[in-house]
Structure formats: C-alpha cells, structure tokens
Design a protein around this motif. Structure first.
Motif, mmCIF file in Angstrom:
data_model
loop_
_atom_site.group_PDB
_atom_site.id
_atom_site.type_symbol
_atom_site.label_atom_id
_atom_site.label_comp_id
_atom_site.label_asym_id
_atom_site.label_seq_id
_atom_site.Cartn_x
_atom_site.Cartn_y
_atom_site.Cartn_z
ATOM 1 N N THR A 232 49.453 27.053 48.622
ATOM 2 C CA THR A 232 50.663 27.328 47.849
ATOM 3 C C THR A 232 51.183 26.038 47.236
ATOM 4 N N GLU A 256 45.837 24.296 37.187
ATOM 5 C CA GLU A 256 46.014 25.287 36.130
ATOM 6 C C GLU A 256 45.504 24.759 34.800
ATOM 7 N N THR A 280 40.479 30.383 45.419
ATOM 8 C CA THR A 280 40.982 31.610 44.812
ATOM 9 C C THR A 280 41.286 31.322 43.352
ATOM 10 N N GLU A 282 43.152 32.859 39.810
ATOM 11 C CA GLU A 282 44.147 33.809 39.340
ATOM 12 C C GLU A 282 44.188 33.819 37.816
ATOM 13 N N GLY A 284 46.613 34.906 34.825
ATOM 14 C CA GLY A 284 48.027 35.203 34.636
ATOM 15 C C GLY A 284 48.273 36.424 33.766
ATOM 16 N N TYR A 316 40.954 43.357 34.562
ATOM 17 C CA TYR A 316 42.268 42.921 34.057
ATOM 18 C C TYR A 316 42.878 44.003 33.184
ATOM 19 N N ALA A 320 49.053 40.044 36.394
ATOM 20 C CA ALA A 320 48.377 38.968 37.112
ATOM 21 C C ALA A 320 47.386 39.532 38.129
ATOM 22 N N GLU A 321 46.191 38.951 38.168
ATOM 23 C CA GLU A 321 45.145 39.376 39.094
ATOM 24 C C GLU A 321 44.527 38.141 39.742
ATOM 25 N N SER A 322 43.932 38.317 40.928
ATOM 26 C CA SER A 322 43.292 37.198 41.606
ATOM 27 C C SER A 322 41.988 37.643 42.248
ATOM 28 N N THR A 374 44.607 29.881 37.115
ATOM 29 C CA THR A 374 45.014 29.004 38.214
ATOM 30 C C THR A 374 43.952 29.017 39.315
ATOM 31 N N ARG A 376 43.305 27.876 43.251
ATOM 32 C CA ARG A 376 43.890 27.419 44.513
ATOM 33 C C ARG A 376 42.739 26.949 45.402
#
Length: 455
Positions: A232, A256, A280, A282, A284, A316, A320-322, A374, A376
């Motif tokens: 995070t 990002e 992970t 993501e 947006g 999609y 937002a999806e991850s 993004t 992570r």
C-alpha cells in the motif's frame, strides 16, 4: 520544422548585426570579426544539437518500436542445422522470423554449464494476430533429439506485442549431456487469418556454471504459498522502458505510469537469493466509453535470463481492475527441480523483468487513453549467499544483485538503449543551454569591443 524556421530567422538577424558591426569598426580585421566567426561555429553546433534532440522519442507506453539492445549482432536463422549461425553465451542477437518459418541457430557447449537461450518475438504494431499465434522454441542436441520445448502466445487480447520463450540445456539431464554441438529451433505459429508480416527477433544466450560443491541439488523445500498482502501507499511515477535491454528498475513500492492501447512497459526488479517477489497490476478506471474488453491487460514475469515465469491478465469494462501473479517461492537454486513453471523459473538471483501490455483493442471501446497502470511490488525476506558457482557466468554477474542494482531500483535508471536515449536527451538539453549561454556571452563581448573600437 518550427525550430528550423526560428533558427533561419535568427541567422538572418545575426547577419544584419554582423554587417552593422563591420561598418562601425576601424581598420580591417577586428576582434569583432573573430567573435562573429566563433558565434557562427557555436550556432552551427547548436543547430546540430537541435537536430539530434528535436525529434521527440515515442513514449515507452505508446505503441511503437521495441527497444532492442544497442549491442545486438545481426544474424540470420538457417532452414537447416548445417548452416546455423553460432550463438555465443553472453551474446545478444537480432534476427527476423517470416510467416511459417522454422529457423535454426547453433551453439558449441561444454559438458558442465547450464545454457539458456531466450527468444523474444516482436510483431509489428497494427498487425493482425490470433490468441494462439506466437513462437515455439526448443533446444536440440546434435542428433536432433529435443532437450526442452517451450512456447509463447499473444493470448486472449489478440494484441501484437513482444513475447518471449526460452530454450534450456541442463547439463545434468540425460538427453543433453556432454560437450558438443547443440541447436535452438525457433518456429512461428500462425492462425489462418493472421497477417503475413515478418516479425523481429531478439535472442540472448546465457551460461550458468556448475557449482563448487554438491548438496544444493535437493528438491525444493516447503515455502509459504499464501497470497501476500499487496503493498500500500502513494504511487510514485516511473516510466517503463520499451524493451528488455532498457527495462527501468523498480524496488518494493507502488509504481505508476500511463499506457496507450497497444503499448508495452518493461521494468526490472532486483531479487536476491532467499527473497520472495510478489506483484499486482491495476488498470485504472475511465469515464469514457463502454463495453467489455477481454484480455485488456497482460502482466508477464521473466527471470534474469528472460525465461517466462508467470503471467496474469484481466478483462476491463471501464472500472478499476487488478490482477496478481501466482504466489512465487523465494529465489533458490533448488527451485529448478520443481515441475511447476512458476516455481522452477525462480531458480537464480538477479533482475526479474515485469512486462505490462495494454491490448490495442481496448481503444475500440474506451478510446485512445492513455490509461493509468499501477504496479504494486513486494520483495520479502532477507538475502543470503548464493550456492557457490565454480566459475563466472556469461554475461558476468547476471545471477547477482549488486549495489548498483539496488541503487537503480531507488533512482529508476534503466539499461541499454533507453538509458542511452535519456543521456542523449539530457546532453542535448544541457548542451543546448550551455551553448545558448556561451552565445550570449560572446555576443555581449563582441558588442563591447566594437563600441571601444568605434570612432
């Protein structure tokens, strides 16, 4: 062209000033004339610098050319083993793959090293591909017996982008024991409706030496396979590279960048012996468009020899999806004895590559973007010493995480061609600024000397 016109106007103005200085000066040749000549030289260099840096480089997240390694040697694949060009461990090569082709490349190997050849297929942007299109890569001994087979496809997004598959000669395997001639066979797989365009190829050959001691060849140990909690925190901007050679370094954190449909980003993460990587991705949300895009984003992980480890994708529909990679084991030499790809691929320390592709078809439903992506990235665990190699790898240090690698993950520097372009851009801007300042100083000096020499 606007910059060219501006420079032309500057030359015309300078020409009038030069004529005025000469009519006011006493005598023949004056210091002003020398200053004017120097100003002309500086302006010419400045124009050349502007010509070098005036063409904007395409963003890595935009559909465009793949960033080949600047040191690639051009080679042609052969239709038979008799004419196969030799690849040397430590080398990088550039070739091409026509539709329906099956091409051979040769290797002269010793009896003890494990050798990895990675093949990256680069279809032209805008070409038509099917989900099953891609390449098959195999390592074969002199008798034609296959040692390993692997493949790579473009997947559900049906979007052309760089994909890589690797061939392996493991010295301890029965089919590939002994020194001698080996061959890498690269085969193109096309559906009937796919475009006939020739694809680019980038090949790398890496040798991993034997160990100094036994005891590290046992089966993989148990490890925590629970899905780790995603990192995070506030995302930091870090533009990705356009190829493996120019992959931009990142470490643990939230990163990002913006990507246009059809664009691909390349990053690399230093992961040492004993450390565990989790990632992970993501995509947006967007306020424009509607519908559903299958295979909108593809996240692929490759190990330090550009061998495929794992991949994840997502559909999609505007929100937002991850997608996350499967839980990966800590990096250990013994992982190679696992029968699970995403475990056996985590077999050595070094830079692991993250490749993010946004499907070109996303533009049909949601526009040209760009879209925020993004990453992570988490790197858990304490690093420990490696297994102990009996010799150096080729290229050297590829199975190490150096102080420079860790520093690059903090600063975001890349390698290969992309770094060269960044240096060129900075040099162009900085050099242009210096030249402009020098031009101003010389002009002011010339005016003062002209005023002193005037009647």
């Amino acid at each position: 062209m606007g910059h060219v016109r501006s420079n032309d106007e500057g030359w015309r103005v300078m020409g009038r000033r030069t004529a005025w200085w000469r009519t006011r000066a006493q005598g023949g040749r004056t210091p002003v004339a020398g200053a004017v000549r120097r100003v002309g030289v500086v302006a010419a260099v400045l124009c050349a610098t502007a010509a070098l840096t005036g063409q904007p480089a395409s963003a890595a997240g935009s559909p465009g050319a793949y960033g080949y390694d600047k040191g690639d040697r051009a080679v042609n694949g052969a239709s038979d083993t008799a004419h196969a060009v030799r690849l040397d461990p430590g080398g990088t090569y550039r070739s091409s793959l026509p539709k329906g082709a099956a091409l051979y490349y040769g290797l002269d190997l010793d009896a003890t090293s494990d050798v990895y050849v990675s093949v990256t297929a680069v279809p032209p942007a805008g070409t038509t591909v099917a989900a099953t299109d891609g390449i098959k890569v195999s390592m074969r001994n002199a008798a034609g017996t296959g040692c390993t087979y692997r493949s790579a496809t473009f997947g559900a997004g049906q979007s052309p982008h760089p994909v890589a598959a690797w061939a392996v000669r493991e010295a301890g395997k029965a089919l590939c024991k002994g020194a001698g001639k080996y061959y890498v066979l690269v085969e193109r797989v096309d559906a009937s409706g796919s475009s006939p365009d020739t694809w680019g190829l980038e090949l790398t050959a890496v040798s991993e030496p034997a160990l100094t001691r036994a005891g590290t060849t046992s089966v993989p140990q148990d490890w925590n396979s629970a899905s780790p909690e995603a990192v995070t925190g506030e995302a930091r901007r870090r533009a990705g590279g356009s190829g493996f050679a120019g992959a931009v370094a990142v470490g643990q954190g939230v990163w990002e960048d913006d990507v246009e449909p059809g664009g691909t980003l390349f990053y690399k993460v230093p992961v040492d012996w004993g450390q565990q990587l989790s990632v992970t991705a993501e995509l947006g949300a967007t306020s424009g468009g509607s519908g559903y895009a299958t295979g909108a984003l593809d996240l692929s992980l490759y190990n330090p020899v550009r061998g495929s480890v794992d991949e994840a994708g997502l559909g999609y529909q505007g929100s937002a999806e991850s997608a996350a990679l499967d839980p990966l084991p800590p990096v250990e030499y013994r992982n190679r004895y696992s029968v699970v790809d995403h475990e056996s691929g985590m077999r050595f320390a070094g830079s692991y590559y993250l490749v993010v592709h946004l499907a070109a078809q996303l533009a049909d439903s949601f526009g040209q973007g760009p879209f925020p992506v993004t990453l992570r990235v988490r790197v858990d665990g304490s690093a420990h010493a490696g297994p102990g190699y009996a010799a150096s790898s080729e290229p050297r240090n590829i199975f190490e995480v150096t102080t420079q690698d860790r520093a690059a993950a903090v600063t975001g520097t890349g390698g290969g061609g992309d770094t060269a372009m960044k240096v060129l851009a900075v040099a162009g801007i900085g050099g242009g600024s210096v030249l402009l300042a020098t031009l101003g100083v010389w002009t002011a000096t010339a005016r003062r000397r002209a005023s002193t020499a005037a009647p």
